[in-house]
Write a protein that holds these residues in place. Structure first.
Motif, short mmCIF file in Angstrom:
data_model
loop_
_atom_site.label_atom_id
_atom_site.label_comp_id
_atom_site.label_asym_id
_atom_site.label_seq_id
_atom_site.Cartn_x
_atom_site.Cartn_y
_atom_site.Cartn_z
N LYS A 97 -98.67 62.79 3.69
CA LYS A 97 -97.79 61.63 3.84
C LYS A 97 -98.59 60.39 4.27
CE LYS A 97 -93.65 60.08 6.31
NZ LYS A 97 -92.60 60.45 7.31
N ARG A 98 -99.49 60.57 5.21
CA ARG A 98 -100.34 59.46 5.65
C ARG A 98 -101.27 59.01 4.53
NH1 ARG A 98 -102.25 60.60 11.94
NH2 ARG A 98 -100.16 61.08 12.78
N PHE A 99 -101.76 59.98 3.75
CA PHE A 99 -102.63 59.66 2.62
C PHE A 99 -101.89 58.82 1.59
CE2 PHE A 99 -104.28 60.78 -1.61
CZ PHE A 99 -105.61 60.40 -1.46
N GLN A 100 -100.62 59.16 1.32
CA GLN A 100 -99.83 58.39 0.37
C GLN A 100 -99.61 56.95 0.86
OE1 GLN A 100 -96.48 61.18 0.22
NE2 GLN A 100 -96.80 61.38 -2.02
N GLN A 101 -99.37 56.80 2.15
CA GLN A 101 -99.17 55.45 2.71
C GLN A 101 -100.46 54.64 2.67
OE1 GLN A 101 -97.65 56.31 6.62
NE2 GLN A 101 -95.56 56.72 5.91
N MET A 102 -101.56 55.28 2.97
CA MET A 102 -102.84 54.58 3.01
C MET A 102 -103.27 54.11 1.63
SD MET A 102 -106.47 55.95 4.57
CE MET A 102 -105.65 56.32 6.13
N TYR A 103 -103.01 54.93 0.60
CA TYR A 103 -103.45 54.59 -0.76
C TYR A 103 -102.26 54.34 -1.67
CZ TYR A 103 -107.97 56.25 0.87
OH TYR A 103 -109.15 56.41 1.58
N ALA A 104 -101.26 53.64 -1.13
CA ALA A 104 -100.06 53.34 -1.93
C ALA A 104 -100.39 52.47 -3.13
CB ALA A 104 -99.02 52.66 -1.05
N ASP A 105 -101.46 51.67 -3.04
CA ASP A 105 -101.84 50.79 -4.15
C ASP A 105 -102.68 51.51 -5.20
OD1 ASP A 105 -100.54 48.72 -2.87
OD2 ASP A 105 -102.34 48.04 -1.81
N ALA A 106 -102.97 52.78 -5.00
CA ALA A 106 -103.76 53.54 -5.97
C ALA A 106 -102.99 54.82 -6.36
CB ALA A 106 -105.13 53.88 -5.40
N PRO A 107 -101.93 54.68 -7.15
CA PRO A 107 -101.09 55.85 -7.49
C PRO A 107 -101.84 56.95 -8.23
CG PRO A 107 -100.54 53.94 -8.86
CD PRO A 107 -101.45 53.45 -7.78
N ASP A 108 -102.82 56.57 -9.04
CA ASP A 108 -103.58 57.60 -9.77
C ASP A 108 -104.34 58.50 -8.81
OD1 ASP A 108 -102.68 56.53 -12.13
OD2 ASP A 108 -104.45 55.26 -12.45
#
Length: 291
Positions: A97-108
């Protein structure tokens, strides 16, 4: 009557060598601006260290195949460590979940990583963040531990850059101060030379040393005080530009400089400008005027 005479001589002396007086005031103003700026920067770096180091975390990442027994044993050991203020366990789901928030601008990148690929970890808040080395040495060889990361390492690099800027500003202030002192000394010499006959007459009729020297010393003090005002105006201008221009991002990174801090630094600037100018003028007169 004597005070009125001294003050009138100060004004006449400042106007007599107006170009040198202006150069002296401007140089003093730049020097005091750099001095005040470096003082504020020194204070802000200290405030930033206190602010950010309080929020520094040490992360202990577990091996992806670490069994629950090793995790529980490590947690029990961390909970009983007097160097640690707080322990937060982050499981794979929370890490993802934290990883998704941190790299929200890099969906790939987010789509390429699965939740079970991220390690479990413990996030530690230390009683004293500077004791990270003790934590590292104590837990680096513990079973199940893969890596220990300390955020203060990154902060040390940031503060190193800011400290370098601070030292550079202070060095420039010292160089400008030396230039200002040389200008003060030169201006006083020129003023004393232009009034050498008046000084000789005053000495013959019994005028005291302080009465002869006072106009020259006050000239330097007035120039130093005016220079400090120019330095204050420059600091105010920089504050306005930083708050409303392209430097706003920098001000948001560091703890902002308040108006009260700028005005509180002014007495220091004025004191340094006036005192240093007075001492320089007095020493110059002792060596040059021979009174």
């Amino acid at each position: 009557m004597r005070m009125k005479y001294v003050l009138s001589e100060v004004l006449v002396g400042l106007w007599r060598n107006v170009t040198m007086t202006i150069a002296m005031i401007i140089t003093m103003g730049v020097s005091l601006f750099m001095l005040g700026g470096s003082g504020l920067l020194y204070q802000k770096v200290g405030d930033m260290k206190d602010l950010y180091y309080e929020k520094v975390e040490v992360s202990i990442f577990l091996k992806t195949d670490a069994p629950p027994e090793q995790r529980d044993a490590l947690k029990a050991k961390l909970d009983g460590d007097p160097l640690i203020k707080n322990v937060t366990y982050v499981d794979k789901a929370e890490a993802y979940k934290r990883f998704q928030q941190m790299y929200a601008d890099a969906p790939d990148l987010v789509n390429a990583i699965k939740p079970d690929q991220l390690p479990e970890s413990f996030r530690l808040t230390l009683v004293n963040p500077e004791q990270y080395k003790n934590i590292y040495d104590q837990y680096k060889d513990s079973e199940g531990v893969d890596e220990i990361v300390d955020q203060s390492k990154l902060l040390d690099k940031v503060f190193g850059v800011l400290t370098g800027i601070q030292n550079f500003a202070l060095a420039i202030a010292i160089v400008m101060a030396v230039a200002a002192l040389l200008l003060v000394a030169n201006t006083i010499q020129v003023a004393a030379y232009s009034k050498r006959r008046e000084v000789a007459v005053m000495k013959l009729v019994g005028a005291s040393n302080w009465f002869i020297q006072a106009p020259f010393v006050l000239e330097a003090v007035v120039a130093g005080l005016i220079g400090s005002i120019l330095g204050l105006v420059a600091l105010i201008g920089l504050k306005v530009v930083a708050a409303g221009g392209s430097m706003a991002a920098l001000e948001s990174l560091i703890t902002p400089v308040s108006w009260s801090e700028i005005f509180l630094i002014f007495p220091l600037m004025a004191g340094v400008g006036g005192l240093v100018s007075a001492v320089t003028a007095w020493v110059t007169l002792r060596f040059y005027l021979r009174v």
